[in-house]
Design a protein around this motif. Structure first.
Motif, PDB file in Angstrom:
ATOM      1  N   ALA A 137       0.755  -1.216  -0.027  1.00 49.06           N
ATOM      2  CA  ALA A 137      -0.021  -0.035  -0.104  1.00 49.06           C
ATOM      3  C   ALA A 137       0.839   1.428  -0.123  1.00 49.06           C
ATOM      4  N   GLN A 138       1.898   1.276   0.689  1.00 46.01           N
ATOM      5  CA  GLN A 138       2.782   2.202   0.694  1.00 46.01           C
ATOM      6  C   GLN A 138       3.505   2.690  -0.646  1.00 46.01           C
ATOM      7  N   THR A 139       3.916   1.402  -1.358  1.00 53.73           N
ATOM      8  CA  THR A 139       4.370   1.677  -2.689  1.00 53.73           C
ATOM      9  C   THR A 139       3.221   2.219  -3.787  1.00 53.73           C
ATOM     10  N   ASP A 140       2.068   1.911  -3.350  1.00 51.58           N
ATOM     11  CA  ASP A 140       1.049   2.433  -4.163  1.00 51.58           C
ATOM     12  C   ASP A 140       0.584   3.704  -3.706  1.00 51.58           C
ATOM     13  N   GLY A 141       1.241   4.448  -2.996  1.00 52.80           N
ATOM     14  CA  GLY A 141       1.012   5.941  -2.372  1.00 52.80           C
ATOM     15  C   GLY A 141      -0.242   5.913  -1.503  1.00 52.80           C
ATOM     16  N   GLU A 142      -0.543   4.973  -0.639  1.00 58.34           N
ATOM     17  CA  GLU A 142      -1.756   5.067  -0.013  1.00 58.34           C
ATOM     18  C   GLU A 142      -1.462   5.024   1.749  1.00 58.34           C
ATOM     19  N   ILE A 143      -0.269   5.245   1.764  1.00 62.39           N
ATOM     20  CA  ILE A 143       0.178   5.566   3.293  1.00 62.39           C
ATOM     21  C   ILE A 143       0.518   6.653   3.536  1.00 62.39           C
ATOM     22  N   ASN A 144      -0.167   7.385   4.613  1.00 67.10           N
ATOM     23  CA  ASN A 144      -0.121   8.696   5.248  1.00 67.10           C
ATOM     24  C   ASN A 144       1.648   9.038   5.025  1.00 67.10           C
ATOM     25  N   PRO A 145       2.262   9.782   4.309  1.00 66.34           N
ATOM     26  CA  PRO A 145       3.637  10.049   4.204  1.00 66.34           C
ATOM     27  C   PRO A 145       4.183  10.557   5.337  1.00 66.34           C
ATOM     28  N   ASN A 146       3.524  11.091   6.402  1.00 63.99           N
ATOM     29  CA  ASN A 146       4.502  11.358   7.682  1.00 63.99           C
ATOM     30  C   ASN A 146       4.897  10.272   8.383  1.00 63.99           C
ATOM     31  N   LEU A 147       4.345   9.015   7.960  1.00 70.46           N
ATOM     32  CA  LEU A 147       4.839   7.868   8.829  1.00 70.46           C
ATOM     33  C   LEU A 147       5.926   7.104   8.303  1.00 70.46           C
ATOM     34  N   ASN A 148       6.700   6.845   9.150  1.00 69.24           N
ATOM     35  CA  ASN A 148       7.873   5.974   8.854  1.00 69.24           C
ATOM     36  C   ASN A 148       7.584   4.281   8.878  1.00 69.24           C
ATOM     37  N   MET A 149       7.925   3.874   7.886  1.00 65.57           N
ATOM     38  CA  MET A 149       7.176   2.377   7.645  1.00 65.57           C
ATOM     39  C   MET A 149       8.236   1.445   8.750  1.00 65.57           C
ATOM     40  N   ASN A 150       9.356   1.564   9.115  1.00 64.27           N
ATOM     41  CA  ASN A 150      10.040   0.946   9.699  1.00 64.27           C
ATOM     42  C   ASN A 150       9.610   1.038  11.169  1.00 64.27           C
ATOM     43  N   ARG A 151       9.261   2.268  11.566  1.00 63.74           N
ATOM     44  CA  ARG A 151       8.925   2.605  12.944  1.00 63.74           C
ATOM     45  C   ARG A 151       7.341   1.712  13.152  1.00 63.74           C
ATOM     46  N   LEU A 152       6.726   1.862  12.167  1.00 65.89           N
ATOM     47  CA  LEU A 152       5.372   1.297  12.039  1.00 65.89           C
ATOM     48  C   LEU A 152       5.386  -0.049  12.206  1.00 65.89           C
ATOM     49  N   ALA A 153       6.217  -0.768  11.402  1.00 66.95           N
ATOM     50  CA  ALA A 153       6.544  -2.148  11.411  1.00 66.95           C
ATOM     51  C   ALA A 153       6.777  -2.662  12.821  1.00 66.95           C
ATOM     52  N   TYR A 154       7.513  -1.843  13.513  1.00 69.84           N
ATOM     53  CA  TYR A 154       7.556  -2.105  15.260  1.00 69.84           C
ATOM     54  C   TYR A 154       6.271  -2.251  15.818  1.00 69.84           C
ATOM     55  N   LEU A 155       5.867  -0.827  15.629  1.00 71.60           N
ATOM     56  CA  LEU A 155       4.887  -0.306  16.820  1.00 71.60           C
ATOM     57  C   LEU A 155       3.298  -0.748  16.431  1.00 71.60           C
ATOM     58  N   LEU A 156       2.975  -1.326  14.991  1.00 72.44           N
ATOM     59  CA  LEU A 156       1.796  -1.839  14.818  1.00 72.44           C
ATOM     60  C   LEU A 156       1.300  -3.152  15.679  1.00 72.44           C
ATOM     61  N   PRO A 157       2.442  -4.110  15.607  1.00 72.40           N
ATOM     62  CA  PRO A 157       2.151  -5.282  16.163  1.00 72.40           C
ATOM     63  C   PRO A 157       1.991  -4.925  17.852  1.00 72.40           C
ATOM     64  N   GLN A 158       2.768  -4.110  18.228  1.00 66.22           N
ATOM     65  CA  GLN A 158       2.969  -3.634  19.526  1.00 66.22           C
ATOM     66  C   GLN A 158       1.473  -3.400  20.108  1.00 66.22           C
ATOM     67  N   ILE A 159       0.832  -2.283  19.298  1.00 64.24           N
ATOM     68  CA  ILE A 159      -0.361  -1.746  19.617  1.00 64.24           C
ATOM     69  C   ILE A 159      -1.568  -2.878  19.439  1.00 64.24           C
ATOM     70  N   LEU A 160      -1.423  -3.365  18.496  1.00 62.09           N
ATOM     71  CA  LEU A 160      -2.578  -4.676  18.280  1.00 62.09           C
ATOM     72  C   LEU A 160      -2.462  -5.508  19.271  1.00 62.09           C
ATOM     73  N   ASP A 161      -1.133  -6.204  19.604  1.00 62.40           N
ATOM     74  CA  ASP A 161      -0.831  -7.164  20.712  1.00 62.40           C
ATOM     75  C   ASP A 161      -1.333  -6.818  21.883  1.00 62.40           C
TER      76      ASP A 161
END
Lengths: 209, 209
Positions: A137-161
């Motif tokens: 989705a990021q490649t497709d340009g659909e992700i909020n450009p203010n977010l950093n995908m590496n941080r998101l990759a770490y934080l999202l599972p933490q939040i959902l967990d």
């Protein structure tokens, strides 16, 4: 000695009974005594099919995981952008789990910690699949450009967990499904942009297809 | 017996030394022996001002809480919409805490659990203030209309509580400040709408005023 009857039909009746009980009354009320009485079969027959109560629950949970895997597989085959596949995959999980989201099932973590841990491991695998879709989705340009995908990759599972714990989801005055939808709404409207973001709330609330 | 000198000046030197040490090396490296040597005062003098190491840390933490309270108070007086006051208040917390966000300070929770608990209680109070601002922002029409404020009132502290743990914020390969900003970006861009949502990323990254 009586006759040993091990059959797929009895096995399925036991699992269906368990599923109904789990949906209506949760796990703590479930006993093999009661099951034998309600199904009009002997406890011996039940134990011939499932050596322990845990075995019934584990087999049932495996079937739920299987339904979720099948749903993910079906969504992946759709000719849709990754963002839509992701949203529909998550919605599928909600739809599959909703019948079981009652206070009774909230005991799973405390009563059957090993089964709970296996679900946590399963969930981690699903997060990985979700995250691949997010990268696309990021490649497709659909992700909020203010977010950093590496941080998101770490934080999202933490939040959902942390959020999808019985203590959080099973709240005395809010429906669990609504709570889970609210989490998805906050997170994914914060993560997506443009039309994906706008269509998200409606997609989430749509009736199961 | 030596002369007892208890003075505000020495007290302040001790606290400033502690603040510098906490910023540079964290908490686990901090000892009264080392402090006495570096400040060229006796341990006896230090203990006349602070009976225990814990007392130094507690006094210092109280001063950090005081800075945060003052910042909240100052923001509340600004002639701005509630959403902006909320964002600026949160940004103030980030700015005040950023110098201490290093791996060393991550030991606070394990080394000084009581002090950590008092910070958790302080944080809960701040959440209440933040939530009052969110309610006002909702009245002002700035909150994503798909969200339910009652559920949000329950979920948001849960999310922030779980995320602002040392285990999450102090990640070996991401700066803690960046991690905290990312959490705020996801959550508050998911929660706000319109121009508030759009101005949020820039406000968060602005230099401290």
């Amino acid at each position: 000695m009586g006759t040993t009857i091990v059959s797929d039909e009895i096995r399925q009746r036991i699992l269906t009974y368990f599923e109904n009980q789990a949906q209506r009354h949760g796990l703590s009320a479930f006993t093999v005594d009661r099951m034998a009485k309600d199904l009009k079969i002997s406890k011996r027959t039940i134990y011939q099919h499932f050596p322990t109560k845990d075995a019934i629950i584990t087999t049932f949970m495996d079937s739920v995981k299987h339904r979720i895997d099948e749903h993910f597989g079906a969504m992946e085959k759709l000719d849709l952008p990754a963002s839509m596949i992701m949203i529909k995959s998550l919605k599928g999980i909600l739809d599959i789990l909703t019948p079981f989201l009652n206070q009774g099932i909230s005991d799973l973590k405390t009563l059957y910690p090993e089964i709970w841990q296996s679900l946590v491991a399963f969930r981690k695998g699903k997060f990985d699949q979700i995250f691949k879709l997010l990268r696309q989705a990021q490649t497709d340009g659909e992700i909020n450009p203010n977010l950093n995908m590496n941080r998101l990759a770490y934080l999202l599972p933490q939040i959902l967990d942390e959020l999808f714990q019985p203590e959080v989801v099973f709240h005395p005055s809010h429906a669990s499904r609504d709570m889970m939808e609210e989490v998805f709404l906050i997170l994914f409207q914060g993560i997506f942009t443009g039309s994906t973001r706008d269509s998200f709330p409606q997609l989430l609330k749509q009736q199961a297809e």
